[in-house]
Enzyme design. Structure first.
Site, short mmCIF file in Angstrom:
data_model
loop_
_atom_site.label_atom_id
_atom_site.label_comp_id
_atom_site.label_asym_id
_atom_site.label_seq_id
_atom_site.Cartn_x
_atom_site.Cartn_y
_atom_site.Cartn_z
N LYS A 195 -5.69 2.84 7.00
CA LYS A 195 -7.45 2.10 7.98
C LYS A 195 -6.88 0.13 7.51
O LYS A 195 -6.17 -0.29 7.31
CB LYS A 195 -8.01 2.62 6.92
CG LYS A 195 -8.21 1.76 5.10
CD LYS A 195 -8.39 0.77 4.47
CE LYS A 195 -9.21 -0.48 5.26
NZ LYS A 195 -8.96 -1.87 4.12
N ASP A 233 -11.27 -6.06 5.97
CA ASP A 233 -10.70 -5.56 5.89
C ASP A 233 -11.05 -4.79 4.35
O ASP A 233 -10.66 -3.65 4.77
CB ASP A 233 -9.20 -6.62 5.79
CG ASP A 233 -7.67 -5.75 6.00
OD1 ASP A 233 -7.68 -5.42 6.10
OD2 ASP A 233 -7.76 -5.70 3.69
N ILE A 245 0.86 -1.20 0.33
CA ILE A 245 -0.28 0.23 -0.15
C ILE A 245 0.44 1.29 0.32
O ILE A 245 0.65 2.51 -0.87
CB ILE A 245 -1.29 -0.20 1.26
CG1 ILE A 245 -1.85 0.67 1.11
CG2 ILE A 245 -0.22 0.13 2.89
CD1 ILE A 245 -3.20 0.82 -0.07
N SER A 248 12.42 0.55 7.58
CA SER A 248 11.53 -0.28 6.85
C SER A 248 12.87 -1.77 7.09
O SER A 248 13.50 -1.19 7.19
CB SER A 248 11.55 -0.63 5.58
OG SER A 248 11.16 -1.75 5.06
N ARG A 249 11.93 -2.89 7.94
CA ARG A 249 13.25 -3.92 7.80
C ARG A 249 13.63 -4.32 5.87
O ARG A 249 14.63 -5.31 6.44
CB ARG A 249 12.43 -4.83 8.60
CG ARG A 249 12.83 -4.34 9.90
CD ARG A 249 12.34 -6.14 11.58
NE ARG A 249 12.18 -5.13 12.13
CZ ARG A 249 10.28 -5.42 12.59
NH1 ARG A 249 9.71 -6.57 12.11
NH2 ARG A 249 10.15 -4.96 13.72
#
Lengths: 318, 318
Positions: free
Chosen positions: B100, B178, B24, B46-47
């Site tokens: 969201k 979702d 996303i 971010s990993r």
């Protein structure tokens, strides 16, 4: 909330009706109203009888039409049918007191609160356990001694405490959260800051829609860890206990908040009793022209269903 | 909410970081930020990589310590890990935008809103579907033409639209809610008055914790009846439709709110796009010094789990 915690000084008498004359109304509401000089029980709404010597109406609409003098209604039916009654009463300009839980869903109680505000009447979503004698002193002590860990044990024999209440096992009926929400109502009243649910194991009998037991973990502010276990399958004496660890020693509420121990020592606590205090507060809210609708306990229950893992349990037969 | 709906006139540039660089973030957030003159993407957390040419931090704490100039964070991780990140960012005095759903539970988002208010920062719980082109004109038209009946159809192939998102099937992962919460976010935006859930059938695969399909009924004001069907098992072209009957004829939102039909006729609607509009609004909220945390869609989801009947469905295997 600007309502004084001290007893109201006493305004004019308020004519009140009970809607739903079941076990909780007979055991708690009727004697509390009889003992309260502010309220006069003017009528009941019940399909199965009502109270001796009191005018009874078969349905709420008949009462709302026929008794415009009744300014306040106390709704004691199961939550499944409470919304429509509350909505009708509020639209008819009556003050409304709701037994716990205040509704089947969070959104419906929010809608009632908005409607009451628009109509200029008082809506009181009660949590009777918050009025147990030890709760207010426990809240005050914990404000000065931050909790580090909380352990809640709420166990009772459903066959003894909820005989014939089949609606508890139907979807929306809450199962063990019906008593468990009492524990959550105390927890949310005594903690200095809100808690949030972090996990929930829901033990659901194969023939039921709702849990018969659950294990919850919650997190509060400052690293506070909370564990709660609710169990309806307990066949011994009930336990309704909240134990709190603090840097100043332990605090324990027992018997659903009626008894308070600090550092192991029983504290002298006194209160008018849960339901007499609810009616005292209802009168004070009406006098002040405000509502009291705290959804925190119901939100935690909804969160438990939202977040919870469901674990099959043995069938339940009453 | 006093934030102007018109585009902000443009204040000073705001350095922003993205936390969680998944699908996303890449598909929507990065291009929207690149096109917005108010925001400058200063870093990512971010990993698994981050974005090309942008400073990346392996964890949020490192960014909060090392980059005090970054005033705003956009949290794009799955909701399971969003609370702690949002809490840390708010405590560090940063403005926060939440993808969201804004959290795993209602109570945790309420806690974040209280924390943001106490810290004097902006919290924006986004519902991207509310920014689809047809939604605001639909809301305006329904304000003048009360809805009598609403039918929501939200069906998509989970294998196509949520590949590898195993967290959807775990407890707290929402399952078909979702995407379904997008429909509920539009519904609660276009209705003139709040709706409440009255029943929910949740179809739960035997090997999953969350529903793969559901049938909801809701009630609104004035006798409004609402039916919603969400289905993840649909293998044809997706449908994201809301049909509304009114005394002045039908209104239909299609393609997730992007297209609007009134009386069967397509309406000319134009908007900057969902995510560009989210960032426009985030800038306006920061300028105005306010938050926007509307929990109504998440409350309806929690209510569906609270009230819902669970119906076993065939196992799901991706």
């Amino acid at each position: 909330m600007t309502v004084p915690e001290t007893p109201a000084s006493g305004g004019p008498e308020i004519a009140l009706a009970i809607v739903g004359v079941g076990k909780i109304a007979r055991d708690q509401h009727l004697p509390s109203i009889a003992a309260d000089p502010r309220f006069r029980l003017a009528a009941t709404v019940s399909r199965s009888g009502g109270a001796e010597g009191i005018e009874n109406h078969p349905d709420l609409d008949a009462l709302l039409r026929g008794r415009p003098d009744i300014a306040a209604l106390s709704l004691c039916q199961p939550p499944q049918v409470r919304f429509e009654a509350a909505r009708a009463a509020i639209l008819a300009g009556r003050h409304v007191m709701l037994e716990k839980p205040p509704g089947q869903t969070v959104a419906e109680v929010q809608a009632l609160a908005a409607l009451a505000a628009a109509q200029g009447v008082t809506l009181f979503a009660t949590w009777h356990s918050r009025h147990a004698a030890g709760v207010a002193p426990a809240r005050d002590w914990l404000a000065a001694h931050p909790p580090r860990r909380v352990r809640i044990t709420w166990r009772e024999d459903v066959r003894e405490w909820h005989p014939g209440q089949t609606w508890i096992w139907q979807a929306g009926g809450l199962g063990v959260f019906d008593p468990g929400v009492n524990a959550l109502s105390i927890l949310t009243a005594i903690l200095p800051a809100p808690a949030r649910l972090t996990s929930a194991d829901l033990h659901v009998p194969e023939n039921c829609e709702t849990p018969i037991a659950c294990d919850l973990t919650l997190a509060g502010s400052g690293g506070l860890e909370i564990e709660a276990r609710f169990d309806f399958r307990w066949e011994g004496p009930p336990a309704w206990d909240i134990e709190v660890e603090t840097d100043a020693g332990p605090l324990r509420l027992s018997k659903g908040g009626a008894e308070l121990f600090i550092g192991g020592a029983a504290q002298a606590v006194a209160a008018p009793g849960e339901y007499p205090d609810l009616y005292r507060r209802f009168g004070a809210l009406i006098d002040a022209g405000v509502s009291d609708v705290d959804l925190a306990p119901l939100v935690l229950v909804a969160d438990a269903f939202l977040l919870g893992r469901r674990i099959p349990a043995a069938p339940f037969h009453e």
